[in-house]
Design a protein around this motif. Sequence first.
Motif, PDB file in Angstrom:
ATOM      1  N   LEU A   1      24.411  -5.994  32.431  1.00  0.00           N
ATOM      2  CA  LEU A   1      23.086  -6.029  31.804  1.00  0.00           C
ATOM      3  C   LEU A   1      21.995  -6.342  32.823  1.00  0.00           C
ATOM      4  CD1 LEU A   1      23.949  -7.882  28.474  1.00  0.00           C
ATOM      5  CD2 LEU A   1      23.449  -5.453  28.765  1.00  0.00           C
ATOM      6  N   LEU A   2      22.251  -7.297  33.720  1.00  0.00           N
ATOM      7  CA  LEU A   2      21.260  -7.661  34.730  1.00  0.00           C
ATOM      8  C   LEU A   2      20.970  -6.498  35.672  1.00  0.00           C
ATOM      9  CD1 LEU A   2      22.439 -11.273  35.664  1.00  0.00           C
ATOM     10  CD2 LEU A   2      20.267 -10.660  34.580  1.00  0.00           C
ATOM     11  N   ILE A   3      22.022  -5.816  36.110  1.00  0.00           N
ATOM     12  CA  ILE A   3      21.847  -4.720  37.062  1.00  0.00           C
ATOM     13  C   ILE A   3      21.142  -3.542  36.411  1.00  0.00           C
ATOM     14  CG2 ILE A   3      23.103  -3.007  38.438  1.00  0.00           C
ATOM     15  CD1 ILE A   3      25.254  -5.260  38.796  1.00  0.00           C
ATOM     16  N   ARG A   4      21.482  -3.245  35.157  1.00  0.00           N
ATOM     17  CA  ARG A   4      20.828  -2.129  34.475  1.00  0.00           C
ATOM     18  C   ARG A   4      19.336  -2.379  34.299  1.00  0.00           C
ATOM     19  NH1 ARG A   4      25.231  -0.274  35.420  1.00  0.00           N
ATOM     20  NH2 ARG A   4      26.276   1.376  34.235  1.00  0.00           N
ATOM     21  N   ALA A   5      18.969  -3.618  33.959  1.00  0.00           N
ATOM     22  CA  ALA A   5      17.549  -3.942  33.804  1.00  0.00           C
ATOM     23  C   ALA A   5      16.814  -3.788  35.132  1.00  0.00           C
ATOM     24  CB  ALA A   5      17.391  -5.365  33.263  1.00  0.00           C
ATOM     25  N   LEU A   6      17.422  -4.267  36.218  1.00  0.00           N
ATOM     26  CA  LEU A   6      16.821  -4.127  37.538  1.00  0.00           C
ATOM     27  C   LEU A   6      16.731  -2.660  37.934  1.00  0.00           C
ATOM     28  CD1 LEU A   6      15.791  -5.198  40.242  1.00  0.00           C
ATOM     29  CD2 LEU A   6      18.177  -5.463  40.956  1.00  0.00           C
ATOM     30  N   SER A   7      17.777  -1.902  37.660  1.00  0.00           N
ATOM     31  CA  SER A   7      17.810  -0.495  38.056  1.00  0.00           C
ATOM     32  C   SER A   7      16.705   0.311  37.367  1.00  0.00           C
ATOM     33  CB  SER A   7      19.180   0.107  37.718  1.00  0.00           C
ATOM     34  OG  SER A   7      19.262   1.453  38.140  1.00  0.00           O
ATOM     35  N   ARG A   8      16.482   0.052  36.086  1.00  0.00           N
ATOM     36  CA  ARG A   8      15.426   0.783  35.368  1.00  0.00           C
ATOM     37  C   ARG A   8      14.055   0.482  35.974  1.00  0.00           C
ATOM     38  NH1 ARG A   8      18.673  -0.740  31.017  1.00  0.00           N
ATOM     39  NH2 ARG A   8      17.332  -2.492  30.442  1.00  0.00           N
ATOM     40  N   TYR A   9      13.826  -0.777  36.308  1.00  0.00           N
ATOM     41  CA  TYR A   9      12.521  -1.120  36.875  1.00  0.00           C
ATOM     42  C   TYR A   9      12.351  -0.520  38.262  1.00  0.00           C
ATOM     43  CZ  TYR A   9       8.361  -3.558  38.261  1.00  0.00           C
ATOM     44  OH  TYR A   9       7.090  -3.815  38.687  1.00  0.00           O
ATOM     45  N   ARG A  10      13.411  -0.524  39.068  1.00  0.00           N
ATOM     46  CA  ARG A  10      13.276   0.000  40.433  1.00  0.00           C
ATOM     47  C   ARG A  10      13.005   1.500  40.427  1.00  0.00           C
ATOM     48  NH1 ARG A  10      17.891   1.728  43.868  1.00  0.00           N
ATOM     49  NH2 ARG A  10      19.311   2.791  42.477  1.00  0.00           N
ATOM     50  N   GLU A  11      13.480   2.217  39.401  1.00  0.00           N
ATOM     51  CA  GLU A  11      13.180   3.649  39.314  1.00  0.00           C
ATOM     52  C   GLU A  11      11.696   3.876  39.010  1.00  0.00           C
ATOM     53  OE1 GLU A  11      15.074   6.036  40.213  1.00  0.00           O
ATOM     54  OE2 GLU A  11      16.817   4.750  40.535  1.00  0.00           O
ATOM     55  N   LEU A  12      11.134   3.076  38.118  1.00  0.00           N
ATOM     56  CA  LEU A  12       9.706   3.173  37.846  1.00  0.00           C
ATOM     57  C   LEU A  12       8.896   2.802  39.086  1.00  0.00           C
ATOM     58  CD1 LEU A  12       9.484   1.619  34.251  1.00  0.00           C
ATOM     59  CD2 LEU A  12       9.094   4.013  34.871  1.00  0.00           C
ATOM     60  N   ALA A  13       9.364   1.771  39.813  1.00  0.00           N
ATOM     61  CA  ALA A  13       8.671   1.359  41.035  1.00  0.00           C
ATOM     62  C   ALA A  13       8.719   2.464  42.086  1.00  0.00           C
ATOM     63  CB  ALA A  13       9.300   0.077  41.584  1.00  0.00           C
ATOM     64  N   ALA A  14       9.851   3.155  42.205  1.00  0.00           N
ATOM     65  CA  ALA A  14       9.975   4.240  43.181  1.00  0.00           C
ATOM     66  C   ALA A  14       9.104   5.432  42.793  1.00  0.00           C
ATOM     67  CB  ALA A  14      11.434   4.676  43.306  1.00  0.00           C
ATOM     68  N   ASP A  15       9.020   5.738  41.503  1.00  0.00           N
ATOM     69  CA  ASP A  15       8.109   6.796  41.048  1.00  0.00           C
ATOM     70  C   ASP A  15       6.674   6.449  41.404  1.00  0.00           C
ATOM     71  OD1 ASP A  15      10.130   8.340  39.949  1.00  0.00           O
ATOM     72  OD2 ASP A  15       9.761   7.706  37.879  1.00  0.00           O
TER      73      ASP A  15
END
Length: 307
Positions: free
Chosen positions: A206-220
């Motif tokens: 759960l922690l990694i998935r939440a971080l992963s979703r945010y990092r994709e928005l940050a990369a966009d």
Amino acid sequence: MQMQSRFRSDRRLTVRMTVTLFLLGLLYVVFVGALIVLLKSWVLVVAVVAAMLVAQYWFSDRVALFAMRGQVVEREAYPELHGVVDRLCAIADMPKPVVAVSHMDMPNAFATGRSPEHAVVCVTDGLLRRLEKDELEGVLAHELSHVAHKDVAVITVASFLGVIAGLIVRFAFYSQVFGGRKDQNTAVIFAAVMGVSAAVYALSFLLIRALSRYRELAADRAAAQLTGRPSALASALTKVSGDIARIPTKDLRTVQAFNAFYFTPATGKEPGIERYFSTHPTLEQRLDQLGRISAELGEAARPGMSE
């Protein structure tokens, strides 16, 4: 309008990565401590866990390239691809990563590596065939942002705990099923190991998935600001997501293990309730953000973007 000279520092991303790693670190200490108590051999537990952590961190780029059938390519073979990477690295003032191509028809891209000096950016043949040059530039800027912000290394290390916990659950399960009869004390220890490992896996997941979703928005966001053309990135997202959705699910299963590293996940459909467990935000969320950035930059929006 003058283009941004480098990837901007993303304080929100840094804070989220730091908090996530701190929480995972606490979980890691509790997990290792529980295993030591249950297995009564701290030397064995620490040695095995440390060796696997080093191996995953040090060889993640090679493993990812091998799994995705990626091959390092020289400028002579792919001059346009190298040219786009060179230009973006010059603008972002960052070292040029190794450039690789995966001979797959599925359109996608990913970045991997333990640091900007030891990074690989890989695109598939399917992506190169489908995208215009400005769309390809947007995708590559997205991947280079992952490298510049070092979140490739962070997500690799962060995912390690879940990998170990998952392996232990499987080992314990198959030992119980195929290991024959055991005394009561052994059965209790195996049950405890499985329980602790399963809980650790769920929490780290759960922690990694939440971080992963945010990092994709940050990369966009970083890619749109670097190139000054969020509409090109939005167009690439729409194309790639649409084409992946037309690929049969059974053909995507072999590559879904690396979804956390992809430009867009190989799911074949937009998630419903599973969006809360996804590695990526929904296509709608990503396009909405790019639409807002486009409006801020005064860029004419392409079809599919929010005004």
